[in-house]
Design a protein around this motif. Structure first.
Motif, mmCIF file in Angstrom:
data_model
loop_
_atom_site.group_PDB
_atom_site.id
_atom_site.type_symbol
_atom_site.label_atom_id
_atom_site.label_comp_id
_atom_site.label_asym_id
_atom_site.label_seq_id
_atom_site.Cartn_x
_atom_site.Cartn_y
_atom_site.Cartn_z
ATOM 1 N N GLY A 283 0.823 -1.208 0.000
ATOM 2 C CA GLY A 283 0.000 0.000 0.000
ATOM 3 C C GLY A 283 0.856 1.256 0.000
ATOM 4 O O GLY A 283 0.557 2.233 -0.711
ATOM 5 N N GLU A 284 1.923 1.249 0.787
ATOM 6 C CA GLU A 284 2.796 2.418 0.839
ATOM 7 C C GLU A 284 3.556 2.583 -0.475
ATOM 8 O O GLU A 284 3.765 3.700 -0.952
ATOM 9 C CB GLU A 284 3.769 2.278 2.011
ATOM 10 C CG GLU A 284 4.318 3.611 2.483
ATOM 11 C CD GLU A 284 4.739 3.609 3.944
ATOM 12 O OE1 GLU A 284 5.854 4.078 4.205
ATOM 13 O OE2 GLU A 284 3.963 3.141 4.803
ATOM 14 N N ALA A 285 3.965 1.465 -1.065
ATOM 15 C CA ALA A 285 4.679 1.526 -2.342
ATOM 16 C C ALA A 285 3.783 2.108 -3.438
ATOM 17 O O ALA A 285 4.241 2.884 -4.282
ATOM 18 C CB ALA A 285 5.166 0.136 -2.739
ATOM 19 N N ARG A 286 2.507 1.738 -3.438
ATOM 20 C CA ARG A 286 1.578 2.288 -4.431
ATOM 21 C C ARG A 286 1.451 3.800 -4.259
ATOM 22 O O ARG A 286 1.444 4.558 -5.236
ATOM 23 C CB ARG A 286 0.211 1.609 -4.318
ATOM 24 C CG ARG A 286 0.192 0.171 -4.795
ATOM 25 C CD ARG A 286 -1.231 -0.368 -4.922
ATOM 26 N NE ARG A 286 -1.904 -0.496 -3.630
ATOM 27 C CZ ARG A 286 -1.845 -1.574 -2.848
ATOM 28 N NH1 ARG A 286 -1.127 -2.614 -3.218
ATOM 29 N NH2 ARG A 286 -2.519 -1.623 -1.704
ATOM 30 N N ALA A 287 1.327 4.238 -3.007
ATOM 31 C CA ALA A 287 1.192 5.678 -2.745
ATOM 32 C C ALA A 287 2.445 6.429 -3.171
ATOM 33 O O ALA A 287 2.370 7.510 -3.767
ATOM 34 C CB ALA A 287 0.911 5.906 -1.261
ATOM 35 N N GLN A 288 3.602 5.869 -2.887
ATOM 36 C CA GLN A 288 4.858 6.525 -3.243
ATOM 37 C C GLN A 288 5.063 6.563 -4.759
ATOM 38 O O GLN A 288 5.526 7.568 -5.309
ATOM 39 C CB GLN A 288 6.034 5.825 -2.570
ATOM 40 C CG GLN A 288 6.078 6.017 -1.068
ATOM 41 C CD GLN A 288 7.368 5.507 -0.457
ATOM 42 O OE1 GLN A 288 8.301 5.106 -1.159
ATOM 43 N NE2 GLN A 288 7.441 5.514 0.869
ATOM 44 N N THR A 289 4.714 5.484 -5.424
ATOM 45 C CA THR A 289 4.857 5.437 -6.883
ATOM 46 C C THR A 289 4.014 6.524 -7.539
ATOM 47 O O THR A 289 4.478 7.229 -8.451
ATOM 48 C CB THR A 289 4.422 4.052 -7.416
ATOM 49 O OG1 THR A 289 5.306 3.058 -6.877
ATOM 50 C CG2 THR A 289 4.484 4.006 -8.937
ATOM 51 N N ALA A 290 2.784 6.679 -7.087
ATOM 52 C CA ALA A 290 1.902 7.710 -7.640
ATOM 53 C C ALA A 290 2.440 9.098 -7.338
ATOM 54 O O ALA A 290 2.359 10.008 -8.186
ATOM 55 C CB ALA A 290 0.492 7.551 -7.071
ATOM 56 N N ASP A 291 3.029 9.277 -6.164
ATOM 57 C CA ASP A 291 3.547 10.592 -5.789
ATOM 58 C C ASP A 291 4.761 10.973 -6.627
ATOM 59 O O ASP A 291 4.894 12.132 -7.038
ATOM 60 C CB ASP A 291 3.913 10.593 -4.304
ATOM 61 C CG ASP A 291 3.963 12.007 -3.732
ATOM 62 O OD1 ASP A 291 2.906 12.668 -3.718
ATOM 63 O OD2 ASP A 291 5.052 12.447 -3.312
ATOM 64 N N VAL A 292 5.626 10.029 -6.880
ATOM 65 C CA VAL A 292 6.794 10.299 -7.727
ATOM 66 C C VAL A 292 6.336 10.669 -9.131
ATOM 67 O O VAL A 292 6.876 11.586 -9.761
ATOM 68 C CB VAL A 292 7.735 9.080 -7.767
ATOM 69 C CG1 VAL A 292 8.817 9.277 -8.830
ATOM 70 C CG2 VAL A 292 8.374 8.856 -6.407
ATOM 71 N N ARG A 293 5.317 9.984 -9.610
ATOM 72 C CA ARG A 293 4.792 10.277 -10.949
ATOM 73 C C ARG A 293 4.245 11.703 -11.007
ATOM 74 O O ARG A 293 4.417 12.404 -12.008
ATOM 75 C CB ARG A 293 3.695 9.262 -11.290
ATOM 76 C CG ARG A 293 3.271 9.269 -12.764
ATOM 77 C CD ARG A 293 2.203 8.211 -13.021
ATOM 78 N NE ARG A 293 2.687 6.867 -12.728
ATOM 79 C CZ ARG A 293 2.151 6.046 -11.831
ATOM 80 N NH1 ARG A 293 1.096 6.445 -11.115
ATOM 81 N NH2 ARG A 293 2.650 4.846 -11.647
ATOM 82 N N SER A 294 3.614 12.146 -9.932
ATOM 83 C CA SER A 294 3.003 13.481 -9.901
ATOM 84 C C SER A 294 4.014 14.598 -9.660
ATOM 85 O O SER A 294 3.786 15.741 -10.064
ATOM 86 C CB SER A 294 1.923 13.541 -8.811
ATOM 87 O OG SER A 294 0.899 12.621 -9.059
ATOM 88 N N HIS A 295 5.121 14.284 -8.969
ATOM 89 C CA HIS A 295 6.094 15.320 -8.589
ATOM 90 C C HIS A 295 7.507 14.943 -9.029
ATOM 91 O O HIS A 295 8.471 15.229 -8.326
ATOM 92 C CB HIS A 295 6.057 15.533 -7.074
ATOM 93 C CG HIS A 295 4.689 15.827 -6.535
ATOM 94 N ND1 HIS A 295 4.065 17.046 -6.699
ATOM 95 C CD2 HIS A 295 3.816 15.044 -5.842
ATOM 96 C CE1 HIS A 295 2.877 17.009 -6.114
ATOM 97 N NE2 HIS A 295 2.695 15.816 -5.599
#
Length: 319
Positions: A283-295
């Motif tokens: 779950g944390e990896a999914r959140a981090q992956t999306a955040d890197v994509r956005s920023h």
């Protein structure tokens, strides 16, 4: 084995300590290959610390080896500076002056052995949510001789006086230690961003991940399991770790009572049985992956500044 090291950073006249409870020294077995788990789309099976794959934001953080090398480089630069001020025998890794060898003046923050809780049953059986009380003594024994009060003042210039001289040389505004740290960040575009952006995002995303349906379900299952074993029902592993019933002292350590140790064991047994850490990591990896994509632009700027620091460290260490 992936390490989650203890960090000690000098702050003014005190020492800020981040103590990681339950860290295991067991590394006899070969660590598994977790490289297939990158973005949270697959859930790893996690039973021991080394089963935890690297999170996506690790690319934008200084790792344990970076920290060791930076500490060594800063110590070497500070030692040269101290020699220039007349302290020719100043050690690389000095202990605090004898006048400061007390718990008072220290800020102690305690964190779990991993971001997802401990997994070492042997440590839990011995120390519960605390650690071997001799750990601090062992660490202190590895230090070089204590600084004198005069050396401490030149190393840190703790009152930030300007114009003071020692042996005909002006004390750097932030002391020899601060001057050494500044040398390692020469050429960095944004020091504050480099040191804080990823950690702040990581903390925010960790809270976000707790709301992920799969993570929430995993933590509820874990909580029910711990309760079924006869212990309190906690919202999560962090809450069990921080239960006030463990009565942490000024040094952050617990009393290591039978109840605490048994709870810590049940905590780990349930986490292993239900793969709590694997689901939580995903779950944390999914959140981090999306955040890197956005920023991505900001993260890559952080990465570039980190590479500048690594280059400076190589220059100081001569490798």
């Amino acid at each position: 084995m992936r390490r989650f090291p203890t960090v000690a950073v000098a702050v003014g006249v005190g020492v800020a300590l981040v103590a990681l409870a339950g860290c295991s020294d067991a590394d006899d077995d070969e660590a598994p290959d977790t490289s297939a788990y990158t973005d949270g789309s697959r859930v790893p099976k996690v039973e021991k610390e080394w089963d935890i794959p690297e999170l996506p934001l690790a690319r934008y953080e200084f790792g344990a080896d970076d920290t060791k090398r930076a500490t060594r480089a800063q110590a070497r630069l500070a030692q040269r500076c101290m020699a220039d001020h007349g302290f020719a025998d100043f050690p690389l890794d000095p202990a605090l002056p004898g006048s400061m060898n007390t718990v008072s003046g220290q800020l102690v923050s305690v964190a779990m052995a991993t971001p997802f809780g401990g997994l070492d049953l042997g440590e839990a059986r011995r120390w519960g949510y605390g650690w071997d009380p001799k750990t601090a003594e062992k660490a202190a024994a590895k230090k070089d001789r204590p600084m004198t009060d005069a050396e401490f003042e030149v190393l840190y210039n703790s009152d930030r006086s300007t114009g003071r001289t020692v042996n005909g040389r002006a004390i750097p505004e932030n002391g020899c230690s601060g001057q050494a740290a500044a040398r390692l960040t020469e050429g960095v575009d944004d020091t504050t961003r480099m040191y804080t952006y990823t950690s702040r995002r990581s903390q925010a995303l960790a809270k976000q991940a707790r709301k992920d349906p799969d993570v929430s379900r995993a933590l509820r299952t874990w909580a029910a399991c711990v309760e079924d074993k006869g212990f309190a029902r906690y919202a999560g592993r962090e809450e069990a770790f921080r239960d006030k019933a463990w009565d942490r002292g000024d040094n952050g350590n617990t009393r290591r009572t039978r109840e605490e140790r048994d709870t810590a064991v049940a905590d780990i047994e349930c986490a292993r049985e239900h793969n709590t850490v694997g689901e939580w990591w995903a779950g944390e990896a999914r959140a981090q992956t999306a955040d890197v994509r956005s920023h991505r632009a900001t993260y890559e700027a952080v990465r570039r500044d980190q590479e500048v620091v690594r280059a400076n460290i190589r220059d100081v260490l001569g490798d």
